[in-house]
Design an enzyme around this catalytic site. Sequence first.
Site, PDB file in Angstrom:
ATOM      1  N   ASP A  33     -47.129  14.239 -31.964  1.00 23.83           N
ATOM      2  CA  ASP A  33     -48.226  15.047 -32.495  1.00 23.83           C
ATOM      3  C   ASP A  33     -47.933  15.459 -33.927  1.00 23.83           C
ATOM      4  O   ASP A  33     -48.818  15.538 -34.761  1.00 23.83           O
ATOM      5  CB  ASP A  33     -48.388  16.335 -31.664  1.00 23.83           C
ATOM      6  CG  ASP A  33     -49.001  16.033 -30.323  1.00 23.83           C
ATOM      7  OD1 ASP A  33     -49.280  14.849 -30.073  1.00 23.83           O
ATOM      8  OD2 ASP A  33     -49.188  16.971 -29.538  1.00 23.83           O
ATOM      9  N   TYR A  36     -48.792  12.758 -36.251  1.00 19.72           N
ATOM     10  CA  TYR A  36     -50.249  12.635 -36.294  1.00 19.72           C
ATOM     11  C   TYR A  36     -50.824  13.728 -37.203  1.00 19.72           C
ATOM     12  O   TYR A  36     -51.650  13.460 -38.076  1.00 19.72           O
ATOM     13  CB  TYR A  36     -50.819  12.746 -34.879  1.00 19.72           C
ATOM     14  CG  TYR A  36     -52.327  12.805 -34.832  1.00 19.72           C
ATOM     15  CD1 TYR A  36     -53.083  11.644 -34.909  1.00 19.72           C
ATOM     16  CD2 TYR A  36     -52.988  14.029 -34.737  1.00 19.72           C
ATOM     17  CE1 TYR A  36     -54.469  11.702 -34.881  1.00 19.72           C
ATOM     18  CE2 TYR A  36     -54.364  14.095 -34.711  1.00 19.72           C
ATOM     19  CZ  TYR A  36     -55.105  12.932 -34.780  1.00 19.72           C
ATOM     20  OH  TYR A  36     -56.471  13.000 -34.763  1.00 19.72           O
ATOM     21  N   LYS A 120     -48.755  27.169 -25.921  1.00 17.92           N
ATOM     22  CA  LYS A 120     -49.557  25.945 -25.836  1.00 17.92           C
ATOM     23  C   LYS A 120     -48.848  24.972 -24.898  1.00 17.92           C
ATOM     24  O   LYS A 120     -47.756  24.499 -25.185  1.00 17.92           O
ATOM     25  CB  LYS A 120     -49.676  25.337 -27.235  1.00 17.92           C
ATOM     26  CG  LYS A 120     -50.744  24.304 -27.359  1.00 17.92           C
ATOM     27  CD  LYS A 120     -50.976  24.013 -28.844  1.00 17.92           C
ATOM     28  CE  LYS A 120     -51.975  22.900 -29.005  1.00 17.92           C
ATOM     29  NZ  LYS A 120     -51.467  21.620 -28.525  1.00 17.92           N
ATOM     30  N   CYS A 433     -29.791 -18.387 -19.516  1.00 17.84           N
ATOM     31  CA  CYS A 433     -29.503 -17.279 -20.432  1.00 17.84           C
ATOM     32  C   CYS A 433     -29.155 -16.061 -19.583  1.00 17.84           C
ATOM     33  O   CYS A 433     -29.995 -15.538 -18.853  1.00 17.84           O
ATOM     34  CB  CYS A 433     -30.725 -16.995 -21.301  1.00 17.84           C
ATOM     35  SG  CYS A 433     -30.516 -15.569 -22.367  1.00 17.84           S
TER      36      CYS A 433
HETATM   37 ZN   LIG Z   1     -31.001 -16.510 -24.368  1.00 19.47          ZN
END
Ligand SMILES: [Zn+2]
Length: 581
Positions: A33, A36, A120, A433
């Site tokens: 906020d 913003y 608040k 991987c």
């Molecule tokens: Zn990889």
Amino acid sequence: MKNTIYKKINLLKKKIRKLEYNYYINNKSIVSDYNYDLLINKLINLENKYPKLCTNNSPTKKIYDTTFFNKKKIKNYHIKPMLSIKNTYCIKDIINFDKNIHRKLNINNNLNITYCCEVKIDGIALSIVYKNGKLIKATTRGNGLIGEDVTKNISGINNIPLLFNNIKHIPNIIEIRGEIYISNIDFNKLKLKNKKICNSRNLVSGFIRKHNIEEENKKYLNFINYGIGYTDNINTDSHYCILKYNEKLGLKIDINNKLCNSIKDVINYINSFNIIKKNIEYQTDGIVIKVNSIKLQNILGVSYKYPNWLISYKFTPEKKITKLIDIIYEISKNGIITPIGILLPIIIDGSKIKKISLFNINYIKKIDIMIGDYVYIKKSGNVIPNIESVLIEKRKNNLELKKVEIIKNCPSCKNNIESINNTFKCISDVYECKSKLKSYIFHFVSKNSFSIYGLGKRLIELFVNENIINDEIDIFNLHNKININNKLKKNIIESINKSKNIVFYKFIYSLNIKNIGIQTAINISKKYKSIYELIEFENNKDFLLKVVNKKTINNILTFFKNSKNIEKIKKLIKIGINIIY
Ligand SMILES: [Zn+2]
């Protein structure tokens, strides 16, 4: 010159509207906020300086229009608009606010104005209409004029009575306003269950705006009343008395509300807030200061976007300096590579921060960060911490500085990567991987897939590193491969055996078909009688046309065209996976 200012203003407007779109429509707070508000203030300053460049559709003038979206949801008009509150981060503005009120009301500066100060709460604003003491309608704030109807989700939420207490002179119509929130204790409980949760306000919004909120989630929601929008009959001239009256009706008001007899008292209250703050059960980012007299409120009226009789003092989010020690890379099950900054641990706002997302290579370039740099880390409320800035001035004599190398290969499997919109992706097969495999296995055992308890991130990491788990089939052979604490082992093996009976949609979800989330998996499972029918997807894809888009169809096609995937499914069935249809 004017032309550059014009461009600057337009850019700011676009940026703000984009944030508002994410906030109101996607329930996502992309920035805090505080950031913003900084953007809004920047825009206000520019528009004040160049009034000719201020248009009627500016975010400073016109509230975000959410009515174009979510057409399926029922909308209600508020009896009176739920306006925004003017914010400030500066005590001087609070003093000026009081001065302005004196001036507007033509009151001598020596006479004090009474204010009601309220903490608040960081939740979702709600309007509830009662007719003859009975709840008839509940609506979210929406864009202030129109909100979403959430009446059917309301019953059972703490401190929202369906019927008022039986007291004298209940108004025929009263519109109660307040905030729905989750307490800090409950937020932390929910966060333990789901690590992806990072913001309590988004969580409340998600719960309350659901098609049908689960009963178990209702118990986490609380309501605090901070005023009324409209009533046809209350005989009092003070905001504070209205709150007290509402309390008698059966609503909860905050125990931290304080009546202050002067602006001096207000400032004392703000300053003493650090002591009160520790005892507060919910997230807050400031204090709302309201003129207490209803008569004066009415004279002061409203301006284009805000009521003139209240202001919110917001606390500057806590920030601390720490050091970026290293950058590691997390690789998702689909190969997306995210750089993660490893920090010298610091505690901000009560939580320990060791890691921080650096999103993508573009972000690293944009904030111009180096390994060894000192950085400001900022965190406000239950929002993910972020790097506010890099302390360039601290680079002098810092011998540990190292430039961030742009990766050319996957940091895990060293295979080639592809770059899409500044995001890198490992192109290896998931089994080739290790990092990708770990993420995939984590997905495979997660609650919405095979739901295997006890097999957490750390164990998966260990088993993949030691080649005990090389694919999903290995999970079902763990009993004769692992050497860990007996009780834990027993629990994991039991859970694995139990997981072999799996409902169809969870099985579909576990397969890791690109962009198939749990909801799409459920939709698919309703259209096909068995996994075999789904394998023949190319011939049966018409079933799906109404429930998913073309892109998804293509993703499913690609998945089933790959013979390795078919093999994987067959293997799973062969080792005894029983799909429940
Ligand atoms: Zn990889």
